[in-house]
Every structure is written in structure tokens, then in C-alpha cells.
Design a protein around this motif. Structure first.
Motif, short mmCIF file in Angstrom:
data_model
loop_
_atom_site.label_atom_id
_atom_site.label_comp_id
_atom_site.label_asym_id
_atom_site.label_seq_id
_atom_site.Cartn_x
_atom_site.Cartn_y
_atom_site.Cartn_z
N MET A 74 29.05 11.96 41.17
CA MET A 74 29.84 13.19 41.08
C MET A 74 30.38 13.50 42.49
N PRO A 75 31.32 12.67 42.99
CA PRO A 75 31.75 12.80 44.38
C PRO A 75 32.46 14.11 44.72
N ASN A 76 33.04 14.78 43.75
CA ASN A 76 33.79 16.01 44.02
C ASN A 76 32.97 17.28 43.79
N VAL A 77 31.69 17.13 43.49
CA VAL A 77 30.84 18.29 43.24
C VAL A 77 30.14 18.66 44.55
N PRO A 78 30.44 19.86 45.08
CA PRO A 78 29.80 20.27 46.34
C PRO A 78 28.36 20.70 46.10
N PRO A 79 27.54 20.70 47.15
CA PRO A 79 26.18 21.21 47.01
C PRO A 79 26.23 22.66 46.52
N GLN A 80 25.44 22.94 45.48
CA GLN A 80 25.49 24.27 44.87
C GLN A 80 24.35 24.46 43.89
N TRP A 81 24.09 25.72 43.54
CA TRP A 81 23.22 26.07 42.43
C TRP A 81 24.10 26.36 41.23
N SER A 82 23.67 25.94 40.05
CA SER A 82 24.40 26.17 38.82
C SER A 82 23.49 26.90 37.85
N VAL A 83 24.08 27.74 36.99
CA VAL A 83 23.29 28.54 36.05
C VAL A 83 23.73 28.24 34.62
N TYR A 84 22.76 28.32 33.71
CA TYR A 84 23.00 28.11 32.28
C TYR A 84 22.90 29.46 31.56
N LEU A 85 23.85 29.74 30.69
CA LEU A 85 23.88 30.95 29.88
C LEU A 85 23.51 30.58 28.45
N ALA A 86 22.46 31.21 27.91
CA ALA A 86 22.06 30.95 26.52
C ALA A 86 23.07 31.57 25.57
N VAL A 87 23.54 30.78 24.60
CA VAL A 87 24.48 31.27 23.59
C VAL A 87 23.97 30.89 22.20
N ASP A 88 24.49 31.57 21.19
CA ASP A 88 24.06 31.31 19.81
C ASP A 88 24.66 30.03 19.24
N ASP A 89 25.86 29.64 19.70
CA ASP A 89 26.56 28.47 19.18
C ASP A 89 27.51 27.99 20.28
#
Length: 134
Positions: A74-89
Motif C-alpha cells: 500500500m505505497p500511497n497509504v501514509p502512516p495513520q490510525w483508521s477507525v471502523y464504524l459498526a453498521v447494520d448492513d
């Protein structure tokens, strides 16, 4: 105006934002940093052909994944934290988000025994994963 006890807020946040990942070039260095700086532990989750997924833990419970942008190419992805949002669908919410101007960054995918997810950017460019557990 209602007030919410901190315990209620933390429970709601844990259900709404159920997972986090840190994206870095060197996952081993990240694991070393977070375990030494914050006393976190680690666990590994075998993912078959995809390799091993490394996780940070608190009191033995996984709380975040650690992804190597080098190993995952993933050469274009900078160092970072990512978050997941729970969804119903995931698919239904993705359509609604796209109708409102979001763009798909990572197409929806299923991870066996984990769930379905997709990465979007909102109309202003902020990224968030949509996630429904298996």
C-alpha cells in the motif's frame, strides 16, 4: 439537556466504533512502540494466504490491528490510525453514503469469521471503514 455517565459513553463508543487499525511501514516497530510505551500486549490471528494479522491488546483483549503498508503493498497509504464504524448492513449504508457524495476507497469485502467491510471517503475526504461483524 441529558447527561451521559462516562461508563455509558465508553460502552456506546465501543459498540459504535468497534475496531481500530494503525497503518505503518514497519508493523514490528509499531508493535514494539505500543507495547513498550503503553503496556499493551499482542496477539496474532492467522489469515491463511493473507498472512498473519497482528493485534494490540489491553488485558488480553484485542483492541486494534497493526497493518504494514510495505508488506501489504500500500505505497500511497501514509502512516495513520483508521477507525471502523459498526453498521447494520454494509451494502445498504454504502449505497446511502454514495448517494450523499461519498466515494469508495476499498470495495466491500468479506473476511471469513470476521465480517463484511468497505472503506469510504466522505464528501470532504475523511476516510472511515463501514463494518458489520460476522
Amino acid at each position: 439537556m441529558s447527561t451521559v455517565a462516562p461508563e455509558e459513553m465508553f460502552l456506546a463508543v465501543g459498540k459504535t466504533f468497534p475496531w481500530h487499525e494503525v497503518y505503518v511501514p514497519d508493523s514490528k516497530a509499531a508493535l514494539d512502540f505500543y507495547t513498550k510505551a503503553f503496556g499493551m500486549g499482542t496477539k496474532e490471528y492467522p489469515m491463511g494466504e493473507m498472512g498473519t494479522y497482528h493485534m494490540l491488546t489491553v488485558d488480553g483483549t484485542p483492541v486494534a490491528g497493526v497493518m504494514s503498508t510495505t508488506e501489504m503493498q500500500m505505497p500511497n497509504v501514509p502512516p495513520q490510525w483508521s477507525v471502523y464504524l459498526a453498521v447494520d448492513d454494509v451494502d445498504k449504508r454504502l449505497k446511502m453514503a454514495k448517494d450523499l457524495g461519498a466515494k469508495v476507497v476499498v470495495e466491500p469485502m468479506d473476511i471469513p469469521s470476521v465480517g463484511r467491510m468497505t472503506l469510504i471517503s466522505d464528501p470532504q475526504g475523511a476516510h472511515i471503514w463501514l463494518y458489520k461483524g460476522a
